[in-house]
Design a protein around this motif. Structure first.
Motif, mmCIF file in Angstrom:
data_model
loop_
_atom_site.group_PDB
_atom_site.id
_atom_site.type_symbol
_atom_site.label_atom_id
_atom_site.label_comp_id
_atom_site.label_asym_id
_atom_site.label_seq_id
_atom_site.Cartn_x
_atom_site.Cartn_y
_atom_site.Cartn_z
ATOM 1 N N GLY A 22 0.818 -1.213 0.000
ATOM 2 C CA GLY A 22 0.000 0.000 0.000
ATOM 3 C C GLY A 22 0.845 1.253 0.000
ATOM 4 O O GLY A 22 0.565 2.217 -0.735
ATOM 5 N N ALA A 23 1.900 1.276 0.827
ATOM 6 C CA ALA A 23 2.780 2.444 0.895
ATOM 7 C C ALA A 23 3.483 2.672 -0.433
ATOM 8 O O ALA A 23 3.576 3.809 -0.926
ATOM 9 C CB ALA A 23 3.807 2.253 2.019
ATOM 10 N N LEU A 24 3.988 1.607 -1.044
ATOM 11 C CA LEU A 24 4.703 1.734 -2.309
ATOM 12 C C LEU A 24 3.784 2.205 -3.428
ATOM 13 O O LEU A 24 4.173 3.037 -4.258
ATOM 14 C CB LEU A 24 5.344 0.400 -2.690
ATOM 15 C CG LEU A 24 6.503 -0.074 -1.811
ATOM 16 C CD1 LEU A 24 6.928 -1.482 -2.202
ATOM 17 C CD2 LEU A 24 7.692 0.882 -1.913
ATOM 18 N N ASP A 25 2.570 1.692 -3.469
ATOM 19 C CA ASP A 25 1.635 2.089 -4.524
ATOM 20 C C ASP A 25 1.322 3.580 -4.438
ATOM 21 O O ASP A 25 1.337 4.285 -5.452
ATOM 22 C CB ASP A 25 0.339 1.283 -4.425
ATOM 23 C CG ASP A 25 0.518 -0.150 -4.903
ATOM 24 O OD1 ASP A 25 1.546 -0.427 -5.540
ATOM 25 O OD2 ASP A 25 -0.359 -0.984 -4.621
ATOM 26 N N ARG A 26 1.027 4.074 -3.240
ATOM 27 C CA ARG A 26 0.681 5.496 -3.094
ATOM 28 C C ARG A 26 1.849 6.385 -3.505
ATOM 29 O O ARG A 26 1.678 7.379 -4.216
ATOM 30 C CB ARG A 26 0.279 5.791 -1.644
ATOM 31 C CG ARG A 26 -1.119 5.325 -1.275
ATOM 32 C CD ARG A 26 -1.523 5.843 0.085
ATOM 33 N NE ARG A 26 -0.714 5.249 1.145
ATOM 34 C CZ ARG A 26 -1.013 4.117 1.771
ATOM 35 N NH1 ARG A 26 -2.094 3.439 1.425
ATOM 36 N NH2 ARG A 26 -0.252 3.647 2.737
ATOM 37 N N ASN A 27 3.039 6.038 -3.061
ATOM 38 C CA ASN A 27 4.205 6.861 -3.368
ATOM 39 C C ASN A 27 4.548 6.827 -4.846
ATOM 40 O O ASN A 27 4.875 7.851 -5.445
ATOM 41 C CB ASN A 27 5.402 6.395 -2.538
ATOM 42 C CG ASN A 27 5.346 6.901 -1.113
ATOM 43 O OD1 ASN A 27 5.583 8.061 -0.854
ATOM 44 N ND2 ASN A 27 4.987 6.027 -0.187
ATOM 45 N N ALA A 28 4.493 5.648 -5.453
ATOM 46 C CA ALA A 28 4.883 5.517 -6.859
ATOM 47 C C ALA A 28 3.975 6.345 -7.759
ATOM 48 O O ALA A 28 4.448 7.050 -8.658
ATOM 49 C CB ALA A 28 4.850 4.043 -7.271
ATOM 50 N N VAL A 29 2.673 6.265 -7.528
ATOM 51 C CA VAL A 29 1.730 6.991 -8.377
ATOM 52 C C VAL A 29 1.950 8.491 -8.264
ATOM 53 O O VAL A 29 2.037 9.208 -9.277
ATOM 54 C CB VAL A 29 0.281 6.621 -8.007
ATOM 55 C CG1 VAL A 29 -0.702 7.539 -8.711
ATOM 56 C CG2 VAL A 29 0.008 5.162 -8.363
ATOM 57 N N ARG A 30 2.081 8.994 -7.049
ATOM 58 C CA ARG A 30 2.220 10.441 -6.868
ATOM 59 C C ARG A 30 3.541 10.961 -7.407
ATOM 60 O O ARG A 30 3.606 12.039 -8.004
ATOM 61 C CB ARG A 30 2.075 10.782 -5.380
ATOM 62 C CG ARG A 30 0.667 10.536 -4.855
ATOM 63 C CD ARG A 30 0.588 10.710 -3.357
ATOM 64 N NE ARG A 30 -0.734 10.369 -2.859
ATOM 65 C CZ ARG A 30 -1.046 10.288 -1.573
ATOM 66 N NH1 ARG A 30 -0.134 10.534 -0.652
ATOM 67 N NH2 ARG A 30 -2.267 9.970 -1.201
ATOM 68 N N ARG A 31 4.606 10.200 -7.211
ATOM 69 C CA ARG A 31 5.909 10.638 -7.719
ATOM 70 C C ARG A 31 5.928 10.632 -9.243
ATOM 71 O O ARG A 31 6.481 11.529 -9.869
ATOM 72 C CB ARG A 31 7.025 9.773 -7.147
ATOM 73 C CG ARG A 31 7.300 10.071 -5.690
ATOM 74 C CD ARG A 31 8.512 9.319 -5.152
ATOM 75 N NE ARG A 31 8.758 9.726 -3.787
ATOM 76 C CZ ARG A 31 9.471 10.803 -3.439
ATOM 77 N NH1 ARG A 31 10.025 11.535 -4.361
ATOM 78 N NH2 ARG A 31 9.629 11.120 -2.174
ATOM 79 N N ARG A 32 5.363 9.622 -9.848
ATOM 80 C CA ARG A 32 5.323 9.563 -11.301
ATOM 81 C C ARG A 32 4.503 10.721 -11.860
ATOM 82 O O ARG A 32 4.880 11.369 -12.852
ATOM 83 C CB ARG A 32 4.741 8.222 -11.748
ATOM 84 C CG ARG A 32 4.653 8.054 -13.258
ATOM 85 C CD ARG A 32 6.022 8.023 -13.895
ATOM 86 N NE ARG A 32 5.958 8.046 -15.348
ATOM 87 C CZ ARG A 32 6.639 7.223 -16.125
ATOM 88 N NH1 ARG A 32 7.436 6.323 -15.588
ATOM 89 N NH2 ARG A 32 6.552 7.306 -17.433
ATOM 90 N N GLN A 33 3.365 11.017 -11.256
ATOM 91 C CA GLN A 33 2.538 12.126 -11.723
ATOM 92 C C GLN A 33 3.290 13.454 -11.609
ATOM 93 O O GLN A 33 3.219 14.296 -12.517
ATOM 94 C CB GLN A 33 1.239 12.182 -10.918
ATOM 95 C CG GLN A 33 0.277 11.043 -11.216
ATOM 96 C CD GLN A 33 -0.911 11.017 -10.276
ATOM 97 O OE1 GLN A 33 -0.887 11.634 -9.188
ATOM 98 N NE2 GLN A 33 -1.966 10.302 -10.662
#
Length: 675
Positions: A22-33
């Motif tokens: 869950g932590a990795l998914d939230r961070n990855a999406v926001r950083r990529r955006q």
């Protein structure tokens, strides 16, 4: 258990950890955006990337003379330069500097190189107290963990994890409120900055031409540890040079965008010399340790291209493998795609060669890289090296790969193999069109994911039919001329003032437009709204500041001025700082502040409110433009300069933006509209 088996076990644990996923998914999406939006806003992002790569490539090709020039210029600046061939030598140098100067407490800002050489453990063995002051680094230090990302050390943690960590180690009531957690870290670490004997930092770049060190930060702790302690030690990999300040400006176009999705980070600090006699702050000693630790050896290998890396972490944010397993699964200081190249190259194939297989070779890492490192090619080359170095027990793999190569060498054999596999698998048990289990060795695939059934009729055959049915397309006639005649092109006049206001607001600053006559009243209104009764004053010699200070109601305010070697603890509770500026940069909304006689950079750092007076006449289009107009001479004439862009900020907890970490949480720009 060998290194590869241990890696696979860590991967299984990471994939099965729902909290981590869950932590990795939230961070990855926001950083990529953030990365995509920041580069999309550049007029020509590809040109900026090409320029950045050209600078890094020129540095690598001319590294020896550039290192010699950097050493000479740093020595002229009064900076002590040390060379460390190994991690142990680098640690010994830092310990020796600390012991010679009677250091007891060390405050560190984020430095991935310090993690590489194991500096914290070395300092603690020497009896020194070491505190990480970056919010993410502080959290993982409390937990006894290594950082899991190059730029976001606590990316693997949720807010609840951080709250429990603070409760356990700081003895405070549990809270999962991110602003409250950040404020707690600010209160805890503020005293560490003020009483530390030595500050240790990394360096994003060193400028060979001038001996300048550049630090790119957001929270303010980087400025604290390079300004407040009496000794500053900077660790820098030997490859992290750029030839000139103009080249540095080119790198600063892409680094913040790639690392954090910002046009510019909150603080870009240029360190030139130790404190000068006419200055009120800064270290009495400044040291730079140039660390090799395998870099020069790596330069002579096919992996040399990886030395172009500027440690932005963009490839980690883009990598589908990193997104699933996180940084700790790699068991390397450098995780992700770049780590899978750097770790085997520096620390050896035996310990880290298996990381080259931790990639889908999808190319997302190269697409994200701001200096266009061909990471898929480097990973393939490393895989080849690991196969060549494999023991005899891996001969079965070699036989398998040779067989695969034979099958795919001709179209006839390749098509026959595909049709045979499709026919066989069409009779295999499946669920919802997917094969759930395959026999060994293919079971390694279906252990973690389903397998698609190959089509009985391949796309190549179907394409011929589709192409035959396609209707011919006729080109439409152009509706008009595609270019304007020479001399008839429209002229677009860009008002740098309006661009500056828009960019400053986008960075989180407040802009109050005023006049010379209304300046003092505007400042008084901001201060009254902030309910502060004391001001930390800077730039009493600046004409704009003289104008402001002469008009403010001094009887209602307590003036506080920085002086050399004074106790800084009294500044901790000063609510507001007032500064002038040397220049303002339109394209990023940044303010240029210089140290020097009558100027205190602490006024823009310690208080919770930073009030900056900006005459409109000092706005320049960009950092590059200001440097060309003489800004390069201004930077080299003082001990340090800083670009301030918006308030202090962090997103180290669940990628949630929080302002006012170590620096001011509020930046108000008084834009003086002169004729």
């Amino acid at each position: 258990m060998d290194a590869a088996q241990a890696f696979r076990e860590r991967v299984r644990q990471a994939v099965g950890d729902a909290n981590l996923q869950g932590a990795l998914d939230r961070n990855a999406v926001r950083r990529r955006q953030g990365w995509e939006a920041a580069f999309a806003a550049l007029p020509d992002a590809e040109a900026a990337r090409r320029e950045a790569r050209r600078v890094r490539q020129a540095t690598l090709e001319n590294l020896d003379p550039l290192l010699a020039e950097f050493r000479r210029q740093s020595a002229r600046n009064g900076v002590h330069v040390h060379d460390a061939a190994t991690a142990a030598e680098a640690c010994s140098l830092v310990v020796e500097i600390a012991r010679r100067s009677g250091v007891r407490r060390v405050a560190k800002s984020k430095s991935i190189l310090s993690e590489e050489i194991g500096l914290n453990a070395a300092l603690e063995r020497a009896g020194l107290q070491v505190v990480e002051t970056d919010l993410g680094e502080f959290i993982v230090q409390l937990r006894g963990e290594a950082p899991s990302h190059i730029t976001a050390p606590a990316i693997h943690l949720t807010r609840d994890d951080v709250g429990r960590t603070f409760t356990e180690h700081l003895g405070v009531p549990f809270t999962a409120d991110i602003e409250a957690l950040t404020a707690l870290a600010r209160r805890t670490l503020r005293k560490e900055f003020l009483r530390a004997d030595m500050g240790v930092s990394g360096a994003n770049f060193g400028v060979a031409q001038t001996g300048t060190l550049c630090l790119v930060t957001n929270e303010g702790n980087g400025r604290m540890v390079t300004t407040l302690p009496r000794i500053h030690v900077a660790l820098m990999g030997m490859e992290r040079l750029v030839p000139t300040l103009e080249d540095l400006a080119r790198m600063l176009v892409v680094l913040p965008r790639a690392a954090t999705g910002q046009t510019q980070t909150s603080y870009v600090t240029f360190l030139q010399t130790p404190r000068r006699p006419d200055e009120s702050e800064g270290p009495a000693e400044r040291h730079v340790i140039l660390v090799d630790n395998g870099r020069l050896r790596m330069r002579a290998t096919p992996m040399a291209e990886a030395l172009l890396c500027i440690r932005c972490g963009a490839c980690l944010n883009a990598c589908p493998v990193y997104r699933e397993i996180g940084g700790h699964a790699y068991a390397s200081v450098y995780p992700g795609p770049i780590g899978s190249v750097v770790a085997p190259s520096i620390f050896g194939l035996t310990a880290f060669g298996h990381l080259a297989r931790a990639s889908t070779l999808c190319g997302a890492c190269r697409e994200a890289c701001p200096v266009d490192i061909d990471l898929p090619r480097l990973l393939l080359e490393l895989r080849h090296e690991t196969v060549r170095a494999a023991p005899a027990s891996r001969r079965s793999w070699r036989w398998a790969m040779r067989s695969f190569s034979w099958v795919t060498a001709t179209t006839t054999r390749y098509r026959f193999a595909l049709r045979s596999a499709a026919l066989l698998l069409s009779m295999w048990p499946r669920l919802n069109g997917w094969i759930r289990r395959l026999p060994p060795p293919l079971s390694a695939w279906t252990h973690g994911r389903d397998f698609p059934v190959p089509a009985l009729r391949p796309f190549r055959d179907r394409w011929r039919d589709l192409a035959g049915r396609a209707e011919p397309q006729t080109a439409a006639a152009p509706s008009g001329p595609t270019t304007l005649p020479r001399g008839e092109r429209p002229e677009f006049v860009v008002d740098a003032r309006e661009v500056f206001v828009a960019q400053a607001k986008a960075a989180g600053a407040e802009v109050v437009r005023t006049t010379r006559e209304g300046l003092s009243a505007s400042a008084a209104a901001v201060l009254a709204d902030d309910k502060g009764s004391a001001i930390l004053v800077s730039d009493r010699l600046d004409p704009a500041m003289v104008l402001l200070l002469d008009g403010l109601p001094a009887r209602e305010l307590e003036w506080v001025e920085a002086a050399a070697d004074q106790d800084r603890s009294g500044f901790e509770d000063v609510p507001a700082g007032v500064t002038g500026v040397e220049a303002a940069l339109a394209d990023t909304g940044s303010l240029v502040l210089l140290s020097g006689e009558g100027r205190s950079l602490l006024a823009s750092l310690l208080p919770r409110l930073h009030l900056a007076v900006v005459p409109a006449s000092r706005i320049r289009p960009s950092l590059a433009a200001w440097l060309q107009e003489g800004g390069d001479r201004r930077i080299t004439s003082v001990s340090q300069a800083v670009l301030v862009t918006g308030p202090s900020r962090t997103a180290d907890i669940e990628m949630t933006l929080t302002v006012g970490v170590h620096g001011p949480g509020r930046l108000v720009i008084l834009l003086v509209e002169d004729a």
